[in-house]
Design an enzyme around this catalytic site. Structure first.
Site, PDB file in Angstrom:
ATOM      1  CE  LYS A 152      -1.886   2.866   2.692  1.00 48.19           C
ATOM      2  NZ  LYS A 152      -1.785   4.029   1.785  1.00 48.19           N
ATOM      3  N   GLY A 205       6.784   4.951   8.249  1.00 47.69           N
ATOM      4  CA  GLY A 205       5.992   6.170   8.308  1.00 47.69           C
ATOM      5  C   GLY A 205       6.210   6.862   9.637  1.00 47.69           C
ATOM      6  CB  SER A 206       4.314   9.481  11.306  1.00 42.51           C
ATOM      7  OG  SER A 206       3.038   8.887  11.277  1.00 42.51           O
ATOM      8  CB  THR A 207       6.725   7.915  15.890  1.00 48.43           C
ATOM      9  OG1 THR A 207       8.079   7.803  15.401  1.00 48.43           O
ATOM     10  CG2 THR A 207       6.646   7.255  17.249  1.00 48.43           C
ATOM     11  CD  GLU A 208      -0.279  11.144  14.978  1.00 48.48           C
ATOM     12  OE1 GLU A 208       0.528  11.956  14.482  1.00 48.48           O
ATOM     13  OE2 GLU A 208      -1.510  11.269  14.940  1.00 48.48           O
ATOM     14  N   GLY A 210       2.640   4.500  13.333  1.00 47.63           N
ATOM     15  CA  GLY A 210       3.288   3.229  13.683  1.00 47.63           C
ATOM     16  C   GLY A 210       2.744   2.670  14.986  1.00 47.63           C
ATOM     17  CD  GLU A 227      13.098   0.392   9.519  1.00 48.45           C
ATOM     18  OE1 GLU A 227      13.624   1.332  10.134  1.00 48.45           O
ATOM     19  OE2 GLU A 227      13.580  -0.749   9.473  1.00 48.45           O
ATOM     20  CB  CYS A 261      13.232   8.649   8.428  1.00 52.96           C
ATOM     21  SG  CYS A 261      13.936   7.503   7.254  1.00 52.96           S
ATOM     22  CD  GLU A 354      10.548  12.595  11.376  1.00 51.32           C
ATOM     23  OE1 GLU A 354       9.382  12.201  11.576  1.00 51.32           O
ATOM     24  OE2 GLU A 354      11.423  11.890  10.862  1.00 51.32           O
TER      25      GLU A 354
END
Ligand code: NAD
Length: 452
Positions: A152, A205-208, A210, A227, A261, A354
């Site tokens: 995706k 993608g973003s930590t949020e 993830g 990641e 990143c 970030e």
């Protein structure tokens, strides 16, 4: 339909059908149906198919590079390099198919050995900053280990993924082995995370997001690799080759317009070297060529979207300590100039969050211990650099910084043959190199009784 916008012009460059839950389920079903035959292909033959795919990607490198450069707004030279890496990644993992070795373990009464079994259907969810490159880091080891997949891409950058699926079919990868669903993360991505027939989710993608994926995957105990974000430190000691460190620092943040990143967005400089470092870096920042991604001389393009431009701008309010500012084109497109803030405290928002844009924060430090403390004072731990001519110090600091990847006297992070991934909230698991294969296989232990 998804209207795909070209960031350098802010105009729609293509419209593609938008997938929903139904298309996602169909893709998972196709991958499930294709799995038994794909895993049963003799290892040497599966390796050959992956080599064919790598050959086809080399042949289509320029076409894919132009598509990626336009859709992601990245310089054509960078896009060519990335598409070269995509082909190299499939070639590297083609070589892994016949090297997925197990162990033999001495035990009483019989023989014991292990196999590395594929997981089944794996879902790969990727961001917009390195669209096909990051997808290939997941597809290569997944396919080599005998899994089938559903990829995706991000809504903003689906074009190279869709073209890749066609190239894979033409190269002989059987129907159903590689499936692409282009649709919203909250619809298609979430469905993949919840789907009972998906064995693993590999996410970048973003930590949020993830965090949400890890929560969702827990319901079915799916394997997960993540990641995520970064706030990496570029640590410059006064005993470094200061000119080399200062000349290299701008593109280590402003490459891909800072939407990387691994961006070394916190530049830690030993206080005594600040003036010399800043003077040399200013010259280098002014030389960064920002402009049309398809111009061969461009080194930095626009940001990906109007939203991203707004977010990045919020990190440079009117009273920000702007020490250096480069140029950016006027007119349409999502442009932001390379910007260096100095001096910044590690507690400031620009040093903690970030930014994912071309904004660097320069933070002075007083000693080796201070540098290590500041470098580690972040929730992230993805990448980083150390510049010094003292070899023992370089190794001491490399071991002390909590990060998955670090370079000494260099700002490189990613190579096909070496592991990449994060400590702390930058992620779980490793991509690339031999290590990625561990995350696309399960270890099976077999005991065979031979006595009596
Ligand atoms: P994002 O997290 O918004 O989206 C990434 C992907 O997840 C997209 O395909 C999106 O559609 C999908 N998604 C969104 N919500 C979802 C949900 N609820 N369920 C399932 N899928 C969902 O990230 P982005 O804005 O596309 O990319 C920027 C971020 O990616 C940055 O934080 C950056 O640091 C990170 N990144 C990390 C690496 C790395 O290797 N560590 C590499 C590149 C980017």
């Amino acid at each position: 339909m998804i209207d795909v916008v070209e960031p350098a012009t802010a105009e729609v460059m293509a419209s593609v059908p938008e997938a929903g839950v139904e298309e996602t389920d169909a893709a998972v079903a196709a991958a499930k149906a294709a799995f038994p035959a794909w895993r049963a292909i003799a290892p040497g033959d599966r390796a050959k198919l992956l080599h064919h795919l790598a050959d086809a990607l080399v042949e289509k490198q320029e076409e894919l590079a132009v598509l990626e450069a336009r859709n992601a707004g990245k310089p054509i030279g960078d896009a060519r390099g990335e598409m070269g890496m995509v082909a190299d990644t499939f070639r590297y993992y083609a070589g892994a198919v016949e090297r997925l070795l197990g162990d033999t373990i001495p035990v009483a009464g019989g023989m014991d050995f292990t196999f590395r079994e594929p997981l089944g259907v794996v879902a790969l969810i990727v961001p917009w900053n390195f669209p096909l490159t990051i997808a290939s880091w997941k597809m290569g080891p997944a396919l080599a280990a005998g899994n089938t997949l559903v990829l995706k891409p991000a809504e903003l950058t689906p074009l190279t993924a869709l073209r890749f699926a066609e190239i894979a079919r033409e190269a002989g990868i059987p129907e159903g082995v590689v499936n692409v669903v282009a649709g919203p993360g909250r619809v298609c991505g979430q469905r993949l995370v919840e789907h009972p027939d998906v064995a693993k989710v590999a996410f970048t993608g973003s930590t949020e997001v993830g965090r949400r994926i890890a929560e969702g995957a827990a319901a079915t105990i799916k394997r997960v690799t993540l990641e995520l974000g970064g706030k990496s430190a570029n640590v410059v000691f006064a005993d470094a080759d200061l000119a080399a460190a200062a000349r290299a620092a701008p593109l280590a943040v402003f490459g891909n317009a800072g939407q990387d990143c691994c961006a070394r967005s916190r530049i830690l400089v030993e206080r005594g070297a600040m003036d010399d470092f800043m003077a040399e870096m200013e010259r280098a920042v002014r030389e960064v060529r920002v402009g049309d991604p398809l111009d061969e001389s461009t080194q930095m393009g626009p940001l990906i979207s109007a939203d991203q431009l707004e977010t990045v701008s919020s990190f440079v309010p009117a009273d920000a300590p702007v020490a250096i500012r480069g140029d950016a084109p006027d007119g349409p497109g999502f442009w932001f100039p390379p910007t260096v803030l100095a001096p910044v405290s590690n507690d400031d928002r620009a040093a903690r969050e970030e930014i994912f844009g071309p904004v660097a924060a320069v933070i002075p430090f007083d000693s080796e211990d201070d540098a290590i403390r500041l470098a580690n004072d972040t929730i992230y731990g993805l990448s980083g650099s150390i510049w010094t001519q003292n070899g023992a110090r370089a190794l001491r600091v490399a071991r002390a910084i909590e990060t998955g990847v670090i370079s000494i006297n260099s700002n490189t992070s990613v190579r096909v043959a070496t592991p990449f991934g994060g400590f702390k909230q930058s992620g779980v698991g490793r991509e690339l190199g031999p290590h990625a294969l561990e995350h696309y296989t399960e270890v099976k232990n077999v005991y065979y009784a031979t006595e009596g």
